[in-house]
Design a protein around this motif. Structure first.
Motif, PDB file in Angstrom:
ATOM      1  N   ASP A  74       0.800  -1.222   0.000  1.00 48.06           N
ATOM      2  CA  ASP A  74       0.000   0.000   0.000  1.00 48.06           C
ATOM      3  C   ASP A  74       0.835   1.276   0.000  1.00 48.06           C
ATOM      4  OD1 ASP A  74       0.899  -0.380   2.566  1.00 48.06           O
ATOM      5  OD2 ASP A  74      -1.061  -0.240   3.533  1.00 48.06           O
ATOM      6  N   ASN A 102       2.756   1.836  -2.552  1.00 44.29           N
ATOM      7  CA  ASN A 102       2.535   2.123  -3.976  1.00 44.29           C
ATOM      8  C   ASN A 102       3.627   3.003  -4.572  1.00 44.29           C
ATOM      9  OD1 ASN A 102       1.053   1.806  -6.375  1.00 44.29           O
ATOM     10  ND2 ASN A 102      -0.061   3.715  -6.050  1.00 44.29           N
ATOM     11  N   PRO A 110      -0.455   4.595   5.362  1.00 44.57           N
ATOM     12  CA  PRO A 110       0.466   3.537   5.784  1.00 44.57           C
ATOM     13  C   PRO A 110       1.563   4.082   6.695  1.00 44.57           C
ATOM     14  CG  PRO A 110       0.074   3.448   3.412  1.00 44.57           C
ATOM     15  CD  PRO A 110      -0.523   4.723   3.893  1.00 44.57           C
ATOM     16  N   SER A 158       2.923  -0.923   7.815  1.00 43.63           N
ATOM     17  CA  SER A 158       3.004  -1.413   6.435  1.00 43.63           C
ATOM     18  C   SER A 158       4.411  -1.767   6.006  1.00 43.63           C
ATOM     19  CB  SER A 158       2.450  -0.350   5.475  1.00 43.63           C
ATOM     20  OG  SER A 158       1.085  -0.125   5.699  1.00 43.63           O
TER      21      SER A 158
END
Length: 344
Positions: A44, A46, A173, A197
């Motif tokens: 997450d 990304n 996150p 995360s």
């Protein structure tokens, strides 16, 4: 600004143990430069780039505002994520907020990491994220730096509970990172079942904050200057128990260090000290060129190894010798497993 100047003057030890890793050459890689993908897989977070600009600046008035603005523009032009330095200064003094907020102004669509220490509350974490409209939040662990710092903290009780609370209640996150002394398997084991995360191992071998803080002390705590887990070893330690995103930082200098970090299990890498030096001494344009060169060099080496993407590097054979091999063996890991990796 004291920290920035001391970071430039003390430099980096480069004792991160990456020199103890040598890839096994593949004469028939069956690959092409055009087919290589260097976009990382970071859950997450990304991330779009395999490298990010790690935390180093903010809270120093106009000078750090200008430097953060420069770094944010570099991040915008290269697609790299960027972390700001600790935002506690701005939470205590609102006049410092612009030295951080400038990064979103200069990079409106980029991926930005807010940053606070483990002493922060949930409310402070929310404020830090909102200050720069952050995509993620770094919580840094800096026990050795604080102990060496003349005016630093001396009580670190409750940090784990605060990390749990922040990661459970903020809307972005959370990344837990060290500040140049590395992360152990035992620490990663404590963190693996929380809502965080990612872990940034931030190992020994880069900017040495014990050395920097000792420059500000009358009686130096020299024993902390050689303290910590070298970055290469810290990646293996954390990856062995933490199944989510692992980030690597701590003295990485070039694409060769980066590709070795990916081999050991890192999903993306952060650079700070070397980027700071380029930014301060050679300027924005040169730093942009330097990051694009990292992309090119990484692609070239992946082509030579026959690794079509970053996860494939974990299956490339490499021989680990020297201090890194000794360290891993002593800690119960098998260095030879990297020379003949599993095929699946």
């Amino acid at each position: 600004m004291d920290h920035i100047q001391f970071a430039l003057s003390t430099g980096q030890s480069k004792q991160n143990m990456f020199d103890d890793i040598r890839f096994v050459h593949q004469a028939l890689p069956d690959s092409a430069v055009s087919e290589i993908c260097i976009k990382p897989k970071t859950g997450d977070l990304n991330l779009k780039s395999p490298v990010f600009i790690n935390a180093m600046t903010g809270g120093g008035g106009r000078d750090t505002e200008q430097l953060n603005g420069l770094l944010a523009r570099v991040a915008r032009e290269t697609g790299a994520a960027m972390a700001v330095g600790s935002q506690m200064a701005a939470l205590k003094d609102r006049s410092e907020r612009q030295s951080y907020a400038v990064v979103r102004k200069e990079n409106p669509e980029g991926i930005l990491f807010a940053n606070l220490g483990s002493e922060a509350t949930v409310q402070q974490a929310h404020e830090a994220v909102e200050m720069i409209e952050a995509n993620a939040l770094q919580i840094h662990l800096n026990v050795v730096q604080e102990l060496t710092m003349p005016e630093g903290d001396r009580d670190f009780r409750g940090a784990f509970e605060r990390i749990q609370a922040i990661s459970a209640f903020v809307d972005v996150p959370v990344i837990i990172k060290e500040t140049g002394f590395g992360m152990s398997r035992e620490t990663a084991e404590k963190l693996k079942d929380t809502a965080i995360s990612a872990i940034d191992v931030s190992g020994f071998g880069g900017t040495n904050f014990a050395l920097i803080e000792n420059e500000r002390r009358r009686r130096k705590l020299a024993y902390f200057e050689d303290w910590g887990i070298p970055t290469a070893a810290a990646i293996v330690e954390v990856k062995s128990v933490f199944g989510k995103t692992v980030l690597a930082s701590g003295g990485l200098q070039d694409a060769q260090d980066m590709i070795k970090a990916f081999l050991l299990g890192a999903d993306a890498v952060g650079l700070a000290g070397s980027f700071l030096k380029t930014a301060m001494q050679e300027g924005e344009t040169q730093l942009i060129s330097e990051i694009h060169a990292l992309y090119e060099d990484l692609t070239m080496m992946m082509t030579a190894l026959g690794a079509e993407d970053l996860p494939a590097l974990k299956k490339c054979p490499a021989v680990i010798t020297g201090e890194l091999a000794q360290y891993l063996s002593a800690r119960g890991f098998n260095p030879a497993s990297y020379a003949i990796p599993a095929k699946n």
